[in-house]
Design a protein around this motif. Structure first.
Motif, PDB file in Angstrom:
ATOM      1  N   VAL A 187       0.845  -1.180   0.000  1.00 44.50           N
ATOM      2  CA  VAL A 187       0.000   0.000   0.000  1.00 44.50           C
ATOM      3  C   VAL A 187       0.891   1.245   0.000  1.00 44.50           C
ATOM      4  CG1 VAL A 187      -1.773   1.289   1.249  1.00 44.50           C
ATOM      5  CG2 VAL A 187      -1.805  -1.220   1.260  1.00 44.50           C
ATOM      6  N   HIS A 188       0.652   2.131  -0.954  1.00 43.22           N
ATOM      7  CA  HIS A 188       1.466   3.334  -1.048  1.00 43.22           C
ATOM      8  C   HIS A 188       1.022   4.381  -0.036  1.00 43.22           C
ATOM      9  CE1 HIS A 188       3.903   2.771  -4.826  1.00 43.22           C
ATOM     10  NE2 HIS A 188       3.108   1.708  -4.840  1.00 43.22           N
ATOM     11  N   ARG A 189       1.931   5.258   0.296  1.00 41.80           N
ATOM     12  CA  ARG A 189       1.587   6.397   1.144  1.00 41.80           C
ATOM     13  C   ARG A 189       0.509   7.219   0.436  1.00 41.80           C
ATOM     14  NH1 ARG A 189       6.146   7.496   4.818  1.00 41.80           N
ATOM     15  NH2 ARG A 189       7.605   5.764   4.562  1.00 41.80           N
TER      16      ARG A 189
ATOM     17  N   ALA B 110      -5.130   6.434   0.870  1.00 39.30           N
ATOM     18  CA  ALA B 110      -6.511   6.792   1.192  1.00 39.30           C
ATOM     19  C   ALA B 110      -7.072   7.767   0.164  1.00 39.30           C
ATOM     20  CB  ALA B 110      -6.591   7.403   2.584  1.00 39.30           C
ATOM     21  N   GLN B 111      -6.190   8.533  -0.468  1.00 39.42           N
ATOM     22  CA  GLN B 111      -6.626   9.455  -1.513  1.00 39.42           C
ATOM     23  C   GLN B 111      -6.438   8.882  -2.916  1.00 39.42           C
ATOM     24  OE1 GLN B 111      -4.531  10.780   1.168  1.00 39.42           O
ATOM     25  NE2 GLN B 111      -6.521  11.167   2.118  1.00 39.42           N
ATOM     26  N   THR B 112      -5.356   8.125  -3.111  1.00 35.98           N
ATOM     27  CA  THR B 112      -5.011   7.666  -4.459  1.00 35.98           C
ATOM     28  C   THR B 112      -5.469   6.243  -4.768  1.00 35.98           C
ATOM     29  OG1 THR B 112      -2.872   6.758  -3.756  1.00 35.98           O
ATOM     30  CG2 THR B 112      -2.933   9.102  -4.380  1.00 35.98           C
ATOM     31  N   PHE B 113      -5.764   5.460  -3.719  1.00 37.09           N
ATOM     32  CA  PHE B 113      -6.091   4.039  -3.865  1.00 37.09           C
ATOM     33  C   PHE B 113      -4.962   3.270  -4.549  1.00 37.09           C
ATOM     34  CE2 PHE B 113     -10.165   6.115  -3.427  1.00 37.09           C
ATOM     35  CZ  PHE B 113     -10.844   5.311  -2.545  1.00 37.09           C
ATOM     36  N   ASP B 114      -3.756   3.746  -4.370  1.00 37.41           N
ATOM     37  CA  ASP B 114      -2.598   3.135  -5.023  1.00 37.41           C
ATOM     38  C   ASP B 114      -2.092   1.972  -4.180  1.00 37.41           C
ATOM     39  OD1 ASP B 114      -0.458   2.544  -6.603  1.00 37.41           O
ATOM     40  OD2 ASP B 114       0.521   4.488  -6.425  1.00 37.41           O
TER      41      ASP B 114
ATOM     42  N   ILE C 278       9.642   2.563   1.386  1.00 34.76           N
ATOM     43  CA  ILE C 278       9.061   3.770   0.799  1.00 34.76           C
ATOM     44  C   ILE C 278       7.531   3.720   0.837  1.00 34.76           C
ATOM     45  CG2 ILE C 278      11.034   4.161  -0.711  1.00 34.76           C
ATOM     46  CD1 ILE C 278       9.440   2.907  -2.991  1.00 34.76           C
ATOM     47  N   LEU C 279       6.965   2.563   1.220  1.00 33.81           N
ATOM     48  CA  LEU C 279       5.518   2.372   1.253  1.00 33.81           C
ATOM     49  C   LEU C 279       4.959   2.614   2.646  1.00 33.81           C
ATOM     50  CD1 LEU C 279       5.448  -0.941  -0.827  1.00 33.81           C
ATOM     51  CD2 LEU C 279       5.097   1.388  -1.675  1.00 33.81           C
ATOM     52  N   ASP C 280       3.644   2.475   2.776  1.00 33.53           N
ATOM     53  CA  ASP C 280       2.986   2.540   4.075  1.00 33.53           C
ATOM     54  C   ASP C 280       3.006   1.128   4.657  1.00 33.53           C
ATOM     55  OD1 ASP C 280       1.172   2.624   6.208  1.00 33.53           O
ATOM     56  OD2 ASP C 280      -0.004   4.203   5.266  1.00 33.53           O
ATOM     57  N   VAL C 281       3.972   0.868   5.506  1.00 34.55           N
ATOM     58  CA  VAL C 281       4.201  -0.494   6.004  1.00 34.55           C
ATOM     59  C   VAL C 281       3.023  -0.970   6.842  1.00 34.55           C
ATOM     60  CG1 VAL C 281       5.721  -1.972   7.359  1.00 34.55           C
ATOM     61  CG2 VAL C 281       6.692  -0.159   5.941  1.00 34.55           C
ATOM     62  N   GLY C 282       2.539  -0.126   7.740  1.00 34.85           N
ATOM     63  CA  GLY C 282       1.420  -0.525   8.596  1.00 34.85           C
ATOM     64  C   GLY C 282       0.171  -0.847   7.802  1.00 34.85           C
ATOM     65  N   ALA C 283      -0.158   0.002   6.830  1.00 39.46           N
ATOM     66  CA  ALA C 283      -1.343  -0.241   6.000  1.00 39.46           C
ATOM     67  C   ALA C 283      -1.187  -1.514   5.180  1.00 39.46           C
ATOM     68  CB  ALA C 283      -1.598   0.953   5.082  1.00 39.46           C
ATOM     69  N   THR C 284       0.033  -1.791   4.747  1.00 41.94           N
ATOM     70  CA  THR C 284       0.280  -3.015   3.976  1.00 41.94           C
ATOM     71  C   THR C 284       0.035  -4.251   4.828  1.00 41.94           C
ATOM     72  OG1 THR C 284       1.889  -1.880   2.576  1.00 41.94           O
ATOM     73  CG2 THR C 284       1.989  -4.287   2.631  1.00 41.94           C
TER      74      THR C 284
ATOM     75  N   GLY D 289       9.066  -1.235  12.069  1.00 38.77           N
ATOM     76  CA  GLY D 289       8.249  -0.506  13.018  1.00 38.77           C
ATOM     77  C   GLY D 289       6.989  -1.207  13.485  1.00 38.77           C
ATOM     78  N   PHE D 290       6.813  -2.489  13.123  1.00 43.49           N
ATOM     79  CA  PHE D 290       5.573  -3.168  13.474  1.00 43.49           C
ATOM     80  C   PHE D 290       5.858  -4.584  13.967  1.00 43.49           C
ATOM     81  CE2 PHE D 290       4.450   0.155  10.566  1.00 43.49           C
ATOM     82  CZ  PHE D 290       3.276   0.672  11.094  1.00 43.49           C
ATOM     83  N   ASP D 291       5.058  -5.014  14.958  1.00 40.84           N
ATOM     84  CA  ASP D 291       5.183  -6.355  15.505  1.00 40.84           C
ATOM     85  C   ASP D 291       4.551  -7.389  14.588  1.00 40.84           C
ATOM     86  OD1 ASP D 291       6.483  -5.614  17.881  1.00 40.84           O
ATOM     87  OD2 ASP D 291       4.576  -5.183  18.878  1.00 40.84           O
ATOM     88  N   LEU D 292       5.024  -8.621  14.732  1.00 42.42           N
ATOM     89  CA  LEU D 292       4.415  -9.769  14.063  1.00 42.42           C
ATOM     90  C   LEU D 292       3.876 -10.723  15.123  1.00 42.42           C
ATOM     91  CD1 LEU D 292       7.102 -10.498  11.323  1.00 42.42           C
ATOM     92  CD2 LEU D 292       4.813  -9.548  10.964  1.00 42.42           C
TER      93      LEU D 292
END
Length: 203
Positions: A22-24, A27-31, A54-60, A88-91
């Motif tokens: 999921v790109h940064r 929410a606006q681009t749906f990219d 370079i992406l939105d890691v949490g959203a991904t 930056g995120f737990d598994l």
């Protein structure tokens, strides 16, 4: 395409660098990369260094969960961020050996409930990652340049990766090479362990 060809050919494990996601500003681009939907539909294990930082890691990660794609860390309970050891995120799950990954794959096949992929997140050792301060500075510069140049859609990832290569004077490429070599090594050992497990079951 690699996933589809590999699965069709009966290859159950492959290695890559970092997944798309999921790109940064999605929410606006749906990219969003087609990697995610492909993983939800393709029965293959993908060894990677997480998703590109370079992406939105949490959203991904949230999107992978929604799609039913399992994510396990290799000797880590933190999700890697491609160039960075820690994204930056737990598994929720981790394994300590190729044999344990083979056990997970065998259990999934036996249950036959879901035919999506398995992401095996293999972080770089801390001393092999890109310097985090250099990474963050380069990313901030790259994002500003995206806005300045009006780069959108599929052009975003190659644009930012090229900026990383230039701005870090090749350091990001050296890290990428280490990622590929480490992931290929782990994927090969998982494939061998899986083959051995199948042979034992058939004996």
């Amino acid at each position: 395409a690699t996933s589809a060809v590999a699965a069709t050919a009966g290859i159950g494990v492959f290695a890559t660098g970092g997944l798309g996601g999921v790109h940064r500003e999605a929410a606006q681009t749906f990219d969003e990369s087609a990697d995610l939907v492909t993983l939800a539909r393709t029965p293959i294990a993908v060894v990677c260094a997480g998703v590109k930082s370079i992406l939105d890691v949490g959203a991904t990660l949230e999107r992978l969960e929604t799609l039913g794609v399992s994510v396990i860390g290799y000797r880590s309970r933190r999700f890697p961020g491609f160039y960075l050891t820690d994204g930056g995120f737990d598994l929720d799950w981790s394994v300590d050996s190729p044999e344990q990954v083979a056990d997970v794959l065998a259990a999934r096949a036996q249950q036959d409930l879901h035919h999506g992929g398995l992401v095996v997140a293999n972080p770089l050792p801390v001393d092999e990652q890109l310097d985090p301060a250099l990474h963050d500075r380069t990313l901030a510069e790259g994002l500003a340049l995206l806005q300045r140049d009006g780069v959108t859609g599929k052009a975003v990832t190659p644009y930012l990766l090229a900026h990383f290569h230039s701005a870090t004077e090749g350091a990001s490429l050296a890290v990428n090479v280490r990622i590929i070599l480490r992931n290929a090594d782990l994927a090969a050992r998982i494939a061998v362990a899986s083959a051995a497990r199948r042979a034992d079951n058939e004996a």
